[in-house]
Scaffold this motif. Structure first.
Motif, PDB file in Angstrom:
ATOM      1  N   LEU A  16       0.825  -1.212   0.000  1.00  0.00           N
ATOM      2  CA  LEU A  16       0.000   0.000   0.000  1.00  0.00           C
ATOM      3  C   LEU A  16       0.860   1.263   0.000  1.00  0.00           C
ATOM      4  CD1 LEU A  16      -2.877  -0.993   2.473  1.00  0.00           C
ATOM      5  CD2 LEU A  16      -3.000  -0.800  -0.013  1.00  0.00           C
ATOM      6  N   SER A  17       2.006   1.192   0.655  1.00  0.00           N
ATOM      7  CA  SER A  17       2.872   2.386   0.687  1.00  0.00           C
ATOM      8  C   SER A  17       3.426   2.684  -0.706  1.00  0.00           C
ATOM      9  CB  SER A  17       4.000   2.210   1.703  1.00  0.00           C
ATOM     10  OG  SER A  17       4.821   1.127   1.349  1.00  0.00           O
ATOM     11  N   ARG A  20       0.643   4.334  -2.599  1.00  0.00           N
ATOM     12  CA  ARG A  20       0.471   5.729  -2.174  1.00  0.00           C
ATOM     13  C   ARG A  20       1.499   6.644  -2.848  1.00  0.00           C
ATOM     14  NH1 ARG A  20      -0.503   3.277   3.060  1.00  0.00           N
ATOM     15  NH2 ARG A  20       1.575   3.822   3.798  1.00  0.00           N
ATOM     16  N   MET A  35      -2.535  19.273  -0.042  1.00  0.00           N
ATOM     17  CA  MET A  35      -3.646  18.823   0.807  1.00  0.00           C
ATOM     18  C   MET A  35      -4.616  17.936   0.041  1.00  0.00           C
ATOM     19  SD  MET A  35      -4.895  18.493   3.692  1.00  0.00           S
ATOM     20  CE  MET A  35      -3.928  19.535   4.781  1.00  0.00           C
ATOM     21  N   SER A  38      -3.045  14.561  -0.510  1.00  0.00           N
ATOM     22  CA  SER A  38      -3.134  13.717   0.698  1.00  0.00           C
ATOM     23  C   SER A  38      -4.502  13.064   0.800  1.00  0.00           C
ATOM     24  CB  SER A  38      -2.911  14.549   1.956  1.00  0.00           C
ATOM     25  OG  SER A  38      -1.636  15.079   1.957  1.00  0.00           O
ATOM     26  N   LYS A  39      -5.544  13.839   0.487  1.00  0.00           N
ATOM     27  CA  LYS A  39      -6.910  13.306   0.604  1.00  0.00           C
ATOM     28  C   LYS A  39      -7.165  12.231  -0.452  1.00  0.00           C
ATOM     29  CE  LYS A  39      -8.984  17.655   2.042  1.00  0.00           C
ATOM     30  NZ  LYS A  39     -10.021  18.596   1.662  1.00  0.00           N
ATOM     31  N   ILE A  41      -4.927  10.328  -1.904  1.00  0.00           N
ATOM     32  CA  ILE A  41      -4.145   9.149  -1.485  1.00  0.00           C
ATOM     33  C   ILE A  41      -4.929   8.372  -0.426  1.00  0.00           C
ATOM     34  CG2 ILE A  41      -2.074   8.430  -0.200  1.00  0.00           C
ATOM     35  CD1 ILE A  41      -0.587  10.755  -1.595  1.00  0.00           C
ATOM     36  N   LEU A  42      -5.509   9.108   0.522  1.00  0.00           N
ATOM     37  CA  LEU A  42      -6.292   8.470   1.587  1.00  0.00           C
ATOM     38  C   LEU A  42      -7.461   7.669   0.999  1.00  0.00           C
ATOM     39  CD1 LEU A  42      -6.819   8.256   4.699  1.00  0.00           C
ATOM     40  CD2 LEU A  42      -8.230  10.302   4.467  1.00  0.00           C
ATOM     41  N   ASP A  45      -6.157   4.562  -0.685  1.00  0.00           N
ATOM     42  CA  ASP A  45      -5.670   3.635   0.333  1.00  0.00           C
ATOM     43  C   ASP A  45      -6.844   2.906   1.011  1.00  0.00           C
ATOM     44  OD1 ASP A  45      -3.007   3.267   2.260  1.00  0.00           O
ATOM     45  OD2 ASP A  45      -4.886   3.085   3.325  1.00  0.00           O
ATOM     46  N   GLU A  46      -7.883   3.682   1.323  1.00  0.00           N
ATOM     47  CA  GLU A  46      -9.064   3.081   1.965  1.00  0.00           C
ATOM     48  C   GLU A  46      -9.736   2.080   1.017  1.00  0.00           C
ATOM     49  OE1 GLU A  46      -9.833   3.402   5.038  1.00  0.00           O
ATOM     50  OE2 GLU A  46      -8.622   5.126   5.628  1.00  0.00           O
ATOM     51  N   SER A  49      -7.562  -1.002   0.863  1.00  0.00           N
ATOM     52  CA  SER A  49      -7.673  -1.724   2.144  1.00  0.00           C
ATOM     53  C   SER A  49      -8.981  -2.508   2.186  1.00  0.00           C
ATOM     54  CB  SER A  49      -7.623  -0.753   3.328  1.00  0.00           C
ATOM     55  OG  SER A  49      -6.396  -0.090   3.371  1.00  0.00           O
ATOM     56  N   LEU A 108     -14.725   8.114   4.241  1.00  0.00           N
ATOM     57  CA  LEU A 108     -13.586   8.918   3.796  1.00  0.00           C
ATOM     58  C   LEU A 108     -13.508   8.962   2.269  1.00  0.00           C
ATOM     59  CD1 LEU A 108     -10.927   7.818   6.436  1.00  0.00           C
ATOM     60  CD2 LEU A 108     -11.872  10.109   6.141  1.00  0.00           C
TER      61      LEU A 108
ATOM     62  N   MET B   1       5.610  -1.599   6.034  1.00  0.00           N
ATOM     63  CA  MET B   1       6.460  -0.575   6.672  1.00  0.00           C
ATOM     64  C   MET B   1       6.196  -0.595   8.171  1.00  0.00           C
ATOM     65  SD  MET B   1       7.943   1.718   4.315  1.00  0.00           S
ATOM     66  CE  MET B   1       7.614   3.439   4.661  1.00  0.00           C
ATOM     67  N   GLU B  21       4.353   5.587   8.854  1.00  0.00           N
ATOM     68  CA  GLU B  21       3.043   5.658   8.192  1.00  0.00           C
ATOM     69  C   GLU B  21       2.115   4.639   8.842  1.00  0.00           C
ATOM     70  OE1 GLU B  21       3.703   5.205   3.958  1.00  0.00           O
ATOM     71  OE2 GLU B  21       4.392   7.271   3.827  1.00  0.00           O
ATOM     72  N   ASP B  23      -0.985   2.581   8.692  1.00  0.00           N
ATOM     73  CA  ASP B  23      -2.014   2.066   7.791  1.00  0.00           C
ATOM     74  C   ASP B  23      -2.416   0.665   8.239  1.00  0.00           C
ATOM     75  OD1 ASP B  23       0.084   0.450   7.024  1.00  0.00           O
ATOM     76  OD2 ASP B  23       0.215   1.197   4.976  1.00  0.00           O
ATOM     77  N   MET B  24      -3.179  -0.042   7.397  1.00  0.00           N
ATOM     78  CA  MET B  24      -3.679  -1.354   7.827  1.00  0.00           C
ATOM     79  C   MET B  24      -2.544  -2.345   8.092  1.00  0.00           C
ATOM     80  SD  MET B  24      -5.232  -3.281   4.440  1.00  0.00           S
ATOM     81  CE  MET B  24      -5.761  -4.671   5.387  1.00  0.00           C
ATOM     82  N   TYR B  54       1.568   9.808   7.678  1.00  0.00           N
ATOM     83  CA  TYR B  54       0.341   9.346   7.024  1.00  0.00           C
ATOM     84  C   TYR B  54      -0.465   8.503   8.004  1.00  0.00           C
ATOM     85  CZ  TYR B  54      -2.880   6.873   4.001  1.00  0.00           C
ATOM     86  OH  TYR B  54      -4.031   6.375   3.456  1.00  0.00           O
ATOM     87  N   ASN B  85      -1.912  16.775   7.198  1.00  0.00           N
ATOM     88  CA  ASN B  85      -2.703  15.723   6.539  1.00  0.00           C
ATOM     89  C   ASN B  85      -3.348  14.783   7.558  1.00  0.00           C
ATOM     90  OD1 ASN B  85      -0.075  14.811   7.069  1.00  0.00           O
ATOM     91  ND2 ASN B  85      -0.295  13.126   5.638  1.00  0.00           N
TER      92      ASN B  85
END
Lengths: 140, 111
Positions: A16-17, A20, A35, A38-39, A41-42, A45-46, A49, A108, B1, B21, B23-24, B54, B85
Motif C-alpha cells: 500500500l505504501s 500511495r 492537501m 493527501s486526501k 491518497i487516503l 488507500d481506503e 484496504s 472517507l 512498513m 506511516e 495504515d492497515m 500518514y 494531513n
C-alpha cells in the motif's frame, strides 16, 4: 488528451505504501496541491484496504488493478479486483456520531472524491470508479 | 512498513511517540503498544504523532479503541503534534471534536 497510468499490485498490505507513492505522483502531474493529494491518497488507500479486507478476506497475492486517467477536467480512478463481489446496497459507512473503531473507510472515500460508483451484479470481482475534478488552474 | 514507537512513563503520564506511516499494515503495532499502556491503567496517555506522515482509518480506529479503553478506567488519552494531513483525517471524521488535540507533546505533557 487523456494520460493513463495502470498500477498492478497484489493484495499485500506492505504494498500500500508503494501505491500511495505512485498515486502521489499522479496527483502531482494532475495539478493537485499537497492537501488534496493527501486526501486522494487516503481515498485510494481506503479503497485498496477494503479490497484486501472484504473482497479477498485478507488473502495475500491476489490481483488489484488501479487505472488512473488524467483527463482535462478530472482525475479518474478505476479499481478492479477478482475477489468476492460486494453487495453494493450494503456498502455504507457508520454514522459519525457513533464513536467506535472501524467503518470509516467508505465515508472517507465518498467525502474526498467528487463521484464514487461501485459496479453491481458482477459474478466475480468488483469494480470501483471514482473521480475528482482537477483544479481549474492545473496545466491540462 | 514498520513503525518506530517509543514510550516512557513519568509521574503517572505515559508518552507514546509514533513515527512512520500508520495504515492497515502497521496499525496493529500501534494498537499493541497502546493496549500495553492501557493494561497498566496509566491515568494519562499522550500520543505524540509528530512523526506520523500518514494515517488511514485503521490508525484512527486504533486511537478510538485506545480512547474507549482509557475511558473505562477514567483515564485520559490525548493526541499531540498532528501534521496537516493527519489533522485533516481527524477533521473529516469529526474526531477533532472527540479527542483532546495538543499542538505538540510538550504542551500535552504540561497540561
Amino acid at each position: 488528451m487523456t494520460k493513463t497510468i495502470e498500477l498492478h499490485l497484489t493484495s499485500d498490505p506492505p504494498l500500500l505504501s508503494v501505491m500511495r507513492a505512485a498515486v502521489s505522483k499522479v496527483c502531482e502531474i494532475a495539478g493537485f496541491d499537497q492537501m488534496d493529494t493527501s486526501k486522494i491518497i487516503l481515498a485510494l488507500d481506503e479503497a485498496c484496504s477494503n479490497i484486501i479486507k472484504h473482497a479477498y478476506k485478507g488473502k495475500t497475492g491476489q490481483s488489484i488493478i488501479i487505472t488512473c486517467r488524467i483527463k482535462p477536467s478530472r482525475l479518474e480512478f478505476i479499481l478492479e479486483d477478482e475477489g468476492e463481489p460486494a453487495d453494493v446496497k450494503k456498502i455504507k459507512s457508520r454514522p459519525l456520531h457513533e464513536v467506535r473503531p472501524g467503518g470509516l473507510g467508505v465515508y472517507l472515500i465518498t467525502s474526498v472524491m467528487d463521484k464514487v460508483k461501485y459496479s453491481d451484479g458482477t459474478e466475480v470481482g468488483n469494480r470501483l470508479f471514482m473521480y475528482k475534478q482537477r483544479p481549474k488552474d492545473a496545466k491540462k | 512498513m514498520s513503525l518506530k514507537i517509543t514510550s516512557k512513563v513519568e509521574n503517572q503520564t505515559a508518552l507514546l511517540s509514533i513515527a512512520g506511516e500508520v495504515d492497515m499494515c502497521s496499525s496493529p503495532e500501534a494498537r499493541k503498544e497502546i493496549a500495553a499502556l492501557v493494561k497498566k491503567e496509566i491515568p494519562r496517555i499522550v500520543i505524540d504523532l509528530s512523526g506520523v506522515g500518514y494515517m488511514d482509518s485503521s490508525g484512527v480506529a486504533t486511537l478510538i479503541e485506545g480512547l474507549q479503553m482509557c475511558n473505562k478506567y477514567d483515564g485520559k488519552l490525548v493526541v499531540a503534534g498532528l501534521r496537516d494531513n493527519v489533522r485533516e483525517v481527524f477533521e473529516l471524521t469529526k474526531l477533532d471534536k472527540i479527542f483532546e488535540i495538543y499542538e505538540d507533546a510538550e504542551a500535552a505533557l504540561t497540561e
